[in-house]
Write a protein that holds these residues in place. Structure first.
Motif: not given
Length: 253
Positions: A172-186, A202-214
């Motif tokens: 769910g966390d991955h789906a909610a941040h589709f298109g974002y930049k992040a760090d991935v750990t595992g 439960v947080t393999p993706f961290t440091n989210y940064e939103e990317v504005i899409k056209t």
């Protein structure tokens, strides 16, 4: 040594020693017992696959301990493994585990077999689509500079730090941040030379940064991910999506 481990032929008897960085345990709900070790020199990782004894309940092994594993070399799809090994605790002191930053190596397309079984981090990836409809192929895609990979959330492969109910949180966390930049750990694994990651929290993706899409980029992303959720063997009424899966402002007709 790690170099001797990597150079071993199938069936060679190996003895390796390192720090436990992750565990698969049948007692914790996994289908097999595995150990993932970091070489004492930090040069690479050891993967002890399909052990008879449960590392947790039978051997008392915990992440951070120093362990010795003995067993036959069993190369698989370009990746080195020890299959059916036996493990003993060398030092029960718990060491702190720091992921290895492989961002530059990920982009350059290096040989990832050195990093198999190690905790790694790849920084600044772009989160992509998901494939969750099949029993074993649970993929959360990401890419960096055109190199595509995924976090695999097939629950029976989760290390003991995660439980089956954690899958919904990660997906769910991955789906909610589709298109974002992040760090991935595992934990890094390879299949035919292609790297992918098994989550250890439960947080393999961290440091989210939103990317504005056209609008065009949003539509293209929805088209790429548009598919039926199941195959059909007989007549059935199914509901088709009217809104985008990742972007609510995309309409599907």
């Amino acid at each position: 040594s790690f170099d001797e481990y990597m150079a071993a032929a199938e069936g060679d008897l190996l003895v390796v020693q390192g720090t436990v960085v992750a565990i698969n345990s049948k007692a914790a709900g996994n289908t097999r017992n595995h150990l993932f070790l970091m070489d004492a020199t930090g040069k690479g990782g050891y993967y002890s696959y399909q052990m008879d004894a449960d590392p947790v309940t039978d051997l008392g092994i915990a992440v951070g301990m120093t362990v010795r594993v003995t067993g036959p070399a069993a190369p698989y799809s370009g990746m080195m493994e020890i299959k059916g090994g036996t493990a003993t605790i060398v030092n029960s002191e718990i060491k702190e585990i720091t992921p290895v930053d492989i961002t530059d190596k990920f982009v350059s397309g290096t040989d990832f077999n050195q990093f198999v079984a190690l905790p790694v981090v790849v920084k600044g990836v772009t989160l992509g689509a998901q494939e969750l409809e099949t029993a074993t192929s649970q993929y959360l895609f990401f890419e960096l500079n055109g190199v595509k990979s995924y976090v695999r959330t097939y629950v029976t492969d989760f290390p003991t730090t995660l439980k089956a109910e954690d899958k919904a949180t990660i997906d769910g966390d991955h789906a909610a941040h589709f298109g974002y930049k992040a760090d991935v750990t595992g934990i890094l694994i390879t299949y035919s030379g292609t790297p992918y990651i098994i989550p250890t929290s439960v947080t393999p993706f961290t440091n989210y940064e939103e990317v504005i899409k056209t609008p065009a980029e949003k539509v293209a992303a929805e088209v790429e991910g548009l598919k039926l959720d199941a195959s059909l063997s007989n007549d059935k009424v199914i509901d088709l999506l009217a809104k985008g899966k990742y972007y609510n402002d995309v309409t599907i007709t």
